[in-house]
Scaffold this motif. Sequence first.
Motif, PDB file in Angstrom:
ATOM      1  N   GLY A 203       0.818  -1.207   0.000  1.00 21.90           N
ATOM      2  CA  GLY A 203       0.000   0.000   0.000  1.00 21.90           C
ATOM      3  C   GLY A 203       0.846   1.248   0.000  1.00 21.90           C
ATOM      4  N   ASP A 204       0.404   2.283   0.734  1.00 23.10           N
ATOM      5  CA  ASP A 204       1.026   3.588   0.590  1.00 23.10           C
ATOM      6  C   ASP A 204       2.479   3.615   1.033  1.00 23.10           C
ATOM      7  OD1 ASP A 204      -0.411   3.399   3.256  1.00 23.10           O
ATOM      8  OD2 ASP A 204       0.780   5.203   3.578  1.00 23.10           O
ATOM      9  N   VAL A 205       2.897   2.765   1.973  1.00 21.64           N
ATOM     10  CA  VAL A 205       4.300   2.727   2.382  1.00 21.64           C
ATOM     11  C   VAL A 205       5.191   2.379   1.192  1.00 21.64           C
ATOM     12  CG1 VAL A 205       5.973   1.479   3.800  1.00 21.64           C
ATOM     13  CG2 VAL A 205       3.804   2.199   4.779  1.00 21.64           C
ATOM     14  N   PHE A 206       4.730   1.435   0.389  1.00 23.25           N
ATOM     15  CA  PHE A 206       5.463   1.033  -0.815  1.00 23.25           C
ATOM     16  C   PHE A 206       5.211   2.015  -1.961  1.00 23.25           C
ATOM     17  CE2 PHE A 206       5.724  -1.258  -4.831  1.00 23.25           C
ATOM     18  CZ  PHE A 206       6.941  -1.918  -4.731  1.00 23.25           C
ATOM     19  N   LEU A 207       3.957   2.432  -2.128  1.00 28.99           N
ATOM     20  CA  LEU A 207       3.580   3.234  -3.288  1.00 28.99           C
ATOM     21  C   LEU A 207       4.133   4.661  -3.232  1.00 28.99           C
ATOM     22  CD1 LEU A 207      -0.132   2.049  -3.638  1.00 28.99           C
ATOM     23  CD2 LEU A 207       1.855   1.284  -4.935  1.00 28.99           C
ATOM     24  N   LYS A 208       4.500   5.133  -2.058  1.00 27.75           N
ATOM     25  CA  LYS A 208       5.163   6.436  -1.992  1.00 27.75           C
ATOM     26  C   LYS A 208       6.523   6.395  -2.682  1.00 27.75           C
ATOM     27  CE  LYS A 208       3.086   8.111   2.318  1.00 27.75           C
ATOM     28  NZ  LYS A 208       3.363   8.424   3.737  1.00 27.75           N
TER      29      LYS A 208
END
Length: 393
Positions: free
Chosen positions: A369-374
């Motif tokens: 999710g956002d931890v990776f997608l950032k």
Amino acid sequence: TMKWLVLALVCLQLSEGLVRLKLKKGKSIREKMKEAGVLEDYLSKIKHQAAGKHHFREGFVVYESITSHLDSSYFGEISIGDPPQNFTVLFDTGSSNLWVPSTYCHTLACFNHVKFKPRMSSTFITNGRSYNLSYGSGTLTVLLGYDTLRVSSPSITVTNQEFGLSENEPTQPFYYADFDGILGMAYPSLAVGGTPTVLQGMLEQNQLAQPIFSFYFSRHPTYYYGGELILGGVDPQLYRGDIAWAPVTQELYWQLQGDSRVSCGPLKLMWHLQSMVLWACQGRMTHHIWGYLSIWRLPSGNLLFTLSLQYAVDCKEIKNMPPIIFVINGNQLPLHPSSYVLNNNGYCTLGIEVTYLPSQNGQPLWILGDVFLKEYYTIFDMENNLVGFARSV
């Protein structure tokens, strides 16, 4: 390989005809429920409900857990009806239905959100059919309707788009959500009720330059700018380097397999990818990572519920922690501790949590999710069933 190389070269030229939708970053539902003093009771309740909340379609089980939306919400605006009625929706690649609150809903969760008013739209029609969306926290009942949908108005207009009008919503957690409804962006086979997805409507009515969408998430999000959803292609200004492509293994979720693996120091684990709003991993594999990183649990009542475990680290030790390296289709995608450790004014926790979502083949299921997608600009190619990753600027 040659096909993907050609596709990558083509994608570099797709900056024309793009529709850009700015995403806002809201306070998480977890934060708002914790502030209201209802988080622990809610997590204890869904612990017992989650195992029984499934819906069946074409021989396989689909499990949607509303806890996927507890931690981070990136949302944007759409409009439905004529004249347009505006809504804030969560763009979710882990589901396929579009629904918004409506005047038919009288539960508490609908009273503090914008509600669709069918009588105010001259183009609204319905066949009176209802269906249920089952989540770990309960069941959301929606009436099936048809109306004009606008995204990044007036760039994309889809007429007679099917969508759900909520008739009731669970107070927890929707009452605490900054968004009104959810716009699913997974495959049509995941849509409850067999309804055409928004992406299908856009393609059938020639509203997209290319059958591709992509997400960019800011490393320093604010409420007014958390990132961008790019409809119709990719924006080369939002990433650097080459795009790493991987094939989708099943047209359900955006799920990857093949030679994918994740390593953390000497640890190597097989995994799947499903792009959603959290970063989570299957329970038994997670505990190995905890041990290697020397992480301890926070003294919290939430420890009774495995999906809500939090882990704290010494902020001074972040520089000594190893990177977690994802290898997707032969491409190494490292995630450094500065990305997967969340530093909130000197209080550091991992941006990882345990999930026990079922995997159809029994292998561990990871959700990025956002931890990776950032860190990685992510591209979803609907025509060729590929997911692409490139370093975000």
